[in-house]
Design a protein around this motif. Sequence first.
Motif, PDB file in Angstrom:
ATOM      1  N   HIS A   3       9.421   4.926  -2.404  1.00 51.01           N
ATOM      2  CA  HIS A   3       9.829   6.331  -2.325  1.00 51.01           C
ATOM      3  C   HIS A   3       9.079   7.061  -1.225  1.00 51.01           C
ATOM      4  N   ASP A   4       7.806   6.726  -1.102  1.00 49.42           N
ATOM      5  CA  ASP A   4       7.013   7.360  -0.054  1.00 49.42           C
ATOM      6  C   ASP A   4       7.444   6.838   1.318  1.00 49.42           C
TER       7      ASP A   4
ATOM      8  N   LEU B  22      -3.255   3.457   6.535  1.00 49.62           N
ATOM      9  CA  LEU B  22      -3.240   1.995   6.546  1.00 49.62           C
ATOM     10  C   LEU B  22      -3.500   1.523   7.971  1.00 49.62           C
TER      11      LEU B  22
ATOM     12  N   GLU C 142      10.536   8.805   2.129  1.00 47.90           N
ATOM     13  CA  GLU C 142      10.190  10.197   2.428  1.00 47.90           C
ATOM     14  C   GLU C 142       9.589  10.303   3.839  1.00 47.90           C
ATOM     15  N   LEU C 143       8.743   9.341   4.177  1.00 52.47           N
ATOM     16  CA  LEU C 143       8.101   9.387   5.497  1.00 52.47           C
ATOM     17  C   LEU C 143       9.066   8.968   6.602  1.00 52.47           C
TER      18      LEU C 143
ATOM     19  N   GLY D 271      14.392   2.769  -4.159  1.00 53.95           N
ATOM     20  CA  GLY D 271      14.571   2.754  -5.607  1.00 53.95           C
ATOM     21  C   GLY D 271      14.953   1.371  -6.074  1.00 53.95           C
ATOM     22  N   HIS D 272      15.587   1.320  -7.236  1.00 57.86           N
ATOM     23  CA  HIS D 272      15.975   0.002  -7.766  1.00 57.86           C
ATOM     24  C   HIS D 272      17.400  -0.360  -7.360  1.00 57.86           C
TER      25      HIS D 272
ATOM     26  N   VAL E 144       0.026   7.865   8.152  1.00 52.56           N
ATOM     27  CA  VAL E 144      -0.194   8.965   7.194  1.00 52.56           C
ATOM     28  C   VAL E 144      -0.948   8.438   5.976  1.00 52.56           C
ATOM     29  N   PHE E 145      -0.621   7.220   5.563  1.00 50.78           N
ATOM     30  CA  PHE E 145      -1.259   6.633   4.389  1.00 50.78           C
ATOM     31  C   PHE E 145      -2.621   5.996   4.721  1.00 50.78           C
TER      32      PHE E 145
ATOM     33  N   GLY F   3       9.114  -3.072  -8.492  1.00 52.76           N
ATOM     34  CA  GLY F   3       9.765  -1.999  -9.233  1.00 52.76           C
ATOM     35  C   GLY F   3      10.881  -1.378  -8.426  1.00 52.76           C
TER      36      GLY F   3
ATOM     37  N   GLY G 283       0.800  -1.226   0.000  1.00 47.16           N
ATOM     38  CA  GLY G 283       0.000   0.000   0.000  1.00 47.16           C
ATOM     39  C   GLY G 283       0.830   1.271   0.000  1.00 47.16           C
ATOM     40  N   MET G 284       2.153   1.131   0.036  1.00 44.09           N
ATOM     41  CA  MET G 284       3.027   2.309   0.011  1.00 44.09           C
ATOM     42  C   MET G 284       4.154   2.069  -0.977  1.00 44.09           C
ATOM     43  N   HIS G 285       4.404   3.061  -1.805  1.00 49.13           N
ATOM     44  CA  HIS G 285       5.549   2.962  -2.707  1.00 49.13           C
ATOM     45  C   HIS G 285       6.831   3.207  -1.900  1.00 49.13           C
TER      46      HIS G 285
END
Lengths: 415, 129
Positions: A350-351, A412, A354-355, A366-367, A409-410, A380, A346-348
């Motif tokens: 990157h997010d 969840l 950031e969080l 990232g990759h 924050v998301f 990904g 439910g969270m990418h």
Amino acid sequence: MPPVAESSLEVREDFPIFARRFDGRPLIYLDSAATSQKPEVVISALTDHLRNHNANVHRGVYALAQEADAAFDLAREKIAAFTGAQRQGTIFTKNVTEAINLVAYSWGRANIGSGDAVLITEMEHHANIVPWQILCRERGATLRYLKVDERGELSLEALESELARGDVRLVAFTHVSNVLGTINPVAEMTARVRAAGAVSLVDGAQAVPHMPVDVDALGADFYGWTGHKALGPTGIGVLHARPEILDGMEPFLTGGDMISSVDFQSATWNELPSKFEAGTPMIAEAVGLAAAVDYLCALDMTRVRVHERSLTAYMLERLAEVPGLRVVGPPEAEGRGGLASFTIEGMHPHDVAELADRGGVCIRAGHHCAQPLMRCLGVGATARASVGVYNDAADIDALVAALHAGREVFGLGGS
Amino acid sequence: MDDLYRDYILEHYKRPQNFGELDPRDLEALEHNPLCGDELGVHIRVKDGRIDELRFHGHGCAISQAAASIASEELKGMELQDVGRLDADWMIELLGIPVSATRRKCALLNLKVVRGAVTGDDSWPTGSA
């Protein structure tokens, strides 16, 4: 009985950056797999060299130049000794990427031909993929991959069957995966590669800074690592190789310093290691890296490994508390270096990173320059937390708290 | 309330508008964010010189997905010649959140891919901000 792990090596004060505050909060740095922080001794060795001993190396007759020469030579002695290598077989490069390119260019072009194969693994960093893609395309050779299993490990049997095909000339693989954390059985692998008459190259970027490494005992023909991940400065990497194999190779970059003599139409090469170090080398960086290996030797690499393994075990245990979090790679800390890559449903990633930063925690997302591996894992990207000598359990606690807060924050739920 | 992850951003992330594929389609493009490997593609149907239908597909972070979703509503019905004039300022303002330098490409990936499909210009959108 294994040594008792220390929850902290109590060295954070040696690293000036940890005195900084970010919006009043301390730095919680869990990105040492990307680059390490630098102890004061490294920073002062660098600046002392530049302030007091700076001159170009080789051929200077004045006293200052001789000081620079001596400092540079001593740095190489220390850096070679740190990993059990010989001085002539210790070449300074810009980083591991350049070390691998050197081998692909100089050794590869002379030894890989049409119908030959280069074998790498699915867990490689782009630095250990792209040079071989280019070499194979240029030489009409085939690039094949050893699979990574569901535990994030390689299989020695699969290596043996690949070698039994008879066309493999070079096997290149990472010592410790920068994504999975997997510690590969390097000595077992290089022994099989050698028995098959092939040459091995090991990417030690994630190993040398974190555990005792003896390149001679590991038996790799080529072994590369980089200074900035090992508490040293950026701009200096190391390629270890047996002098005999280097003697038989043509140079990579050419120009000043790497020659013995130059005529109008031709030149002859300098002796090792200068033959592979064209132009003014990274002098201050070598002095800085030598200070870093002195520092690591004083800490004792066995103690560093025990500490980081114990922190990683704690990290794996605490990450398992976060709902929807999935760690990739070996399930036990024993078989992994000091890092954990993960995804949160439910969270990418990157997010997630950031969080985490909102909680003052530095992690990477990232990759991780391993896109083929990401494809094998069916993701990904991942978030990655990695430890160094300065981390302790409180850093892991802060990470886990930040991940819980990020999920909130998301929106969840708790499970 | 989080500055970046505002409710409407998360709402668009979880339930993005105009995501999917179009078949048949008149225009399409696919782009990657080289920093993170995220991927975003667009399918466009054109009618009378305007974007009649548009669908995004791919995967990315909350910022890139929300930006695509929010932009998609504005892009539908837009004249093709106007699409080429859209810049980074347009997208950032539309998104309505402070976008840091590191997340800028996340926010701009959808405009890059749409401009690429419509005008063939696949450069990163720029702006004054």
